[in-house]
Design an enzyme around this catalytic site. Structure first.
Site, PDB file in Angstrom:
ATOM      1  CB  SER A   1      -0.590   0.005   1.319  1.00 46.16           C
ATOM      2  OG  SER A   1      -1.687  -0.789   1.466  1.00 46.16           O
TER       3      SER A   1
ATOM      4  CG  HIS B   1      -3.267  -1.687  -3.601  1.00 42.29           C
ATOM      5  ND1 HIS B   1      -2.000  -2.744  -3.318  1.00 42.29           N
ATOM      6  CD2 HIS B   1      -3.525  -1.301  -2.360  1.00 42.29           C
ATOM      7  CE1 HIS B   1      -1.873  -2.594  -1.941  1.00 42.29           C
ATOM      8  NE2 HIS B   1      -2.751  -1.821  -1.556  1.00 42.29           N
TER       9      HIS B   1
ATOM     10  CG  HIS C   1      -4.946  -6.850   0.301  1.00 47.55           C
ATOM     11  ND1 HIS C   1      -4.689  -5.807  -0.748  1.00 47.55           N
ATOM     12  CD2 HIS C   1      -3.872  -6.471   0.893  1.00 47.55           C
ATOM     13  CE1 HIS C   1      -3.718  -5.127  -0.497  1.00 47.55           C
ATOM     14  NE2 HIS C   1      -3.156  -5.652   0.384  1.00 47.55           N
TER      15      HIS C   1
ATOM     16  CE1 TYR D   1      -8.123  -4.774   1.803  1.00 47.63           C
ATOM     17  CE2 TYR D   1      -6.476  -5.717   3.019  1.00 47.63           C
ATOM     18  CZ  TYR D   1      -6.821  -4.615   2.181  1.00 47.63           C
ATOM     19  OH  TYR D   1      -6.204  -3.775   1.726  1.00 47.63           O
ATOM     20  CD  GLU D   2      -8.142  -5.885  -2.915  1.00 44.30           C
ATOM     21  OE1 GLU D   2      -8.524  -5.430  -3.978  1.00 44.30           O
ATOM     22  OE2 GLU D   2      -6.907  -6.227  -2.703  1.00 44.30           O
TER      23      GLU D   2
ATOM     24  CB  ALA E   1       1.876  -0.245   5.036  1.00 42.74           C
TER      25      ALA E   1
ATOM     26  CG  MET F   1      -5.018  -5.986   7.261  1.00 40.66           C
ATOM     27  SD  MET F   1      -6.299  -4.780   6.642  1.00 40.66           S
ATOM     28  CE  MET F   1      -6.454  -3.851   8.318  1.00 40.66           C
ATOM     29  CB  SER F   2      -0.535  -7.964   2.498  1.00 38.37           C
ATOM     30  OG  SER F   2       0.581  -7.043   3.182  1.00 38.37           O
TER      31      SER F   2
ATOM     32  CG  ASN G   1      -0.475   2.204  12.252  1.00 37.99           C
ATOM     33  OD1 ASN G   1      -0.335   1.753  11.284  1.00 37.99           O
ATOM     34  ND2 ASN G   1      -0.916   1.434  13.066  1.00 37.99           N
TER      35      ASN G   1
ATOM     36  CG  HIS H   1      -6.444   3.633   3.908  1.00 40.79           C
ATOM     37  ND1 HIS H   1      -5.576   2.311   3.611  1.00 40.79           N
ATOM     38  CD2 HIS H   1      -6.715   3.806   2.441  1.00 40.79           C
ATOM     39  CE1 HIS H   1      -5.183   1.950   2.527  1.00 40.79           C
ATOM     40  NE2 HIS H   1      -5.882   2.936   1.783  1.00 40.79           N
TER      41      HIS H   1
HETATM   42  N1  HPA Z   1      -3.029  -3.012  11.448  1.00 41.51           N
HETATM   43  C1  HPA Z   1      -3.227  -3.713  10.438  1.00 41.51           C
HETATM   44  N2  HPA Z   1      -2.790  -3.275   9.121  1.00 41.51           N
HETATM   45  C2  HPA Z   1      -2.178  -2.164   9.300  1.00 41.51           C
HETATM   46  C3  HPA Z   1      -1.897  -1.438  10.094  1.00 41.51           C
HETATM   47  C4  HPA Z   1      -2.384  -1.869  11.415  1.00 41.51           C
HETATM   48  O1  HPA Z   1      -2.305  -1.044  12.358  1.00 41.51           O
HETATM   49  N3  HPA Z   1      -1.205  -0.370   9.767  1.00 41.51           N
HETATM   50  C5  HPA Z   1      -1.003  -0.682   8.497  1.00 41.51           C
HETATM   51  N4  HPA Z   1      -1.472  -1.673   8.006  1.00 41.51           N
END
Ligand code: HPA
Length: 280
Positions: free
Chosen positions: A30, A61, A83, A85-86, A113, A214-215, A238, A250
């Site tokens: 991402s 993406h 992903h 989740y898509e 990320a 998530m990947s 983060n 996001h």
């Molecule tokens: N959680 C899940 N996926 C993420 C996060 C997070 O805090 N930051 C970037 N992708």
């Protein structure tokens, strides 16, 4: 036509369109896709031109496969990770890995990320994955015997060392020379698409995770099953839920990814240079 011959046709078609035999494939996460723009003698294929390639639905993406050279090294860049989740199956998510492997790539670099769980880590740091936890409990290898015929199925792959330690060590040396701060950690894969609850983050920390995202895990499992050597790098965008003030967005994830993209690009270029010079 069997799924296998169909796949062989797709590989033939992509091979004709992309004039490189890649040594390494890069899957960019991402907001981390900028390096794709730097590929020299680039030929870009929209993933919509590749039969069987799952369509991406996420902002940030662009779905492209880019063949060309980075630091002189033949590469293929997957700018269009998909992903689970898509709504895609893990098998579909791993399709790009099967494709780049069939094109000749023996190595895979994956970036993503991720949120930091380790309290010593900070947003903006780059983390080398040393291991992962599959907390989505899904695998691209389920049913693999059907879409991958006998000669290609070598039994349950070993995942005791999914990320190549020698490669991590070489990349760490390079990061030191480039004065880019890095850390090592365990990445935990959640299905998403929602970010985690605070209670989940407390649980994941106890489980031994240093970062959450998530990947990556489905692609890495597929790559290891195919015998590829893997390097994984998380951009920690983060602190995970409950470890920083306020809600997580996001936009924040994309913004921090954008801030550190130069650093990540310099590191990736160095890693590819090192790999091409067979420095380790
Ligand atoms: N959680 C899940 N996926 C993420 C996060 C997070 O805090 N930051 C970037 N992708």
């Amino acid at each position: 036509m069997t799924q296998h011959t169909e796949f062989a046709h797709v590989v033939d078609r992509v091979r004709r369109l992309l004039p490189v035999q890649p040594e390494v494939a890069l899957i960019l996460g991402s907001g981390l896709g900028a390096l794709a723009e730097a590929v020299e003698h680039a030929v870009a294929l929209s993933v919509t031109e590749i039969p069987g390639y799952p369509p991406s639905t996420v902002e940030g993406h662009a779905g492209r496969l880019i063949g060309g050279y980075l630091e002189g090294c033949p590469v293929v860049v997957v700018q269009g990770r998909v992903h689970c989740y898509e709504g895609h199956s893990p098998q579909a998510v791993a399709f790009p890995v099967r494709l780049v492997h069939a094109l000749g790539a023996q190595r895979l670099i994956v970036t993503n990320a991720a949120g930091a769980l380790n309290p010593h880590f900070r947003p903006g740091m780059l983390m080398f994955l040393v291991d992962h936890i599959n907390a989505a409990f899904r695998s691209p290898l389920v049913g693999a015997l059907q879409h991958c015929p006998q000669p290609f199925w070598r039994g349950s792959p070993d995942l005791s060392a999914p990320y190549d330690l020698a490669w991590i060590e070489a990349a760490e040396q390079l990061a030191l020379q480039l004065r880019i701060p890095t850390c090592r950690g365990v990445y935990l894969w959640t299905l998403g698409p929602s970010y985690e609850t605070k209670a989940e983050i407390r649980m994941y920390r106890r489980m031994g995770a240093d970062a959450v995202g998530m990947s990556t895990v489905p692609e890495v499992i597929q790559a290891r099953q195919l015998g590829m050597r893997v390097l994984g790098i998380s951009t920690l965008t983060n602190m995970a839920a409950g470890m920083q003030q306020g809600p997580l967005t996001h936009e924040e994830v994309l913004a921090v990814g954008f801030q550190v993209r130069d650093r990540l690009e310099r590191l990736l270029r160095g890693i590819i240079r090192q790999l091409y010079a067979k420095k380790f």
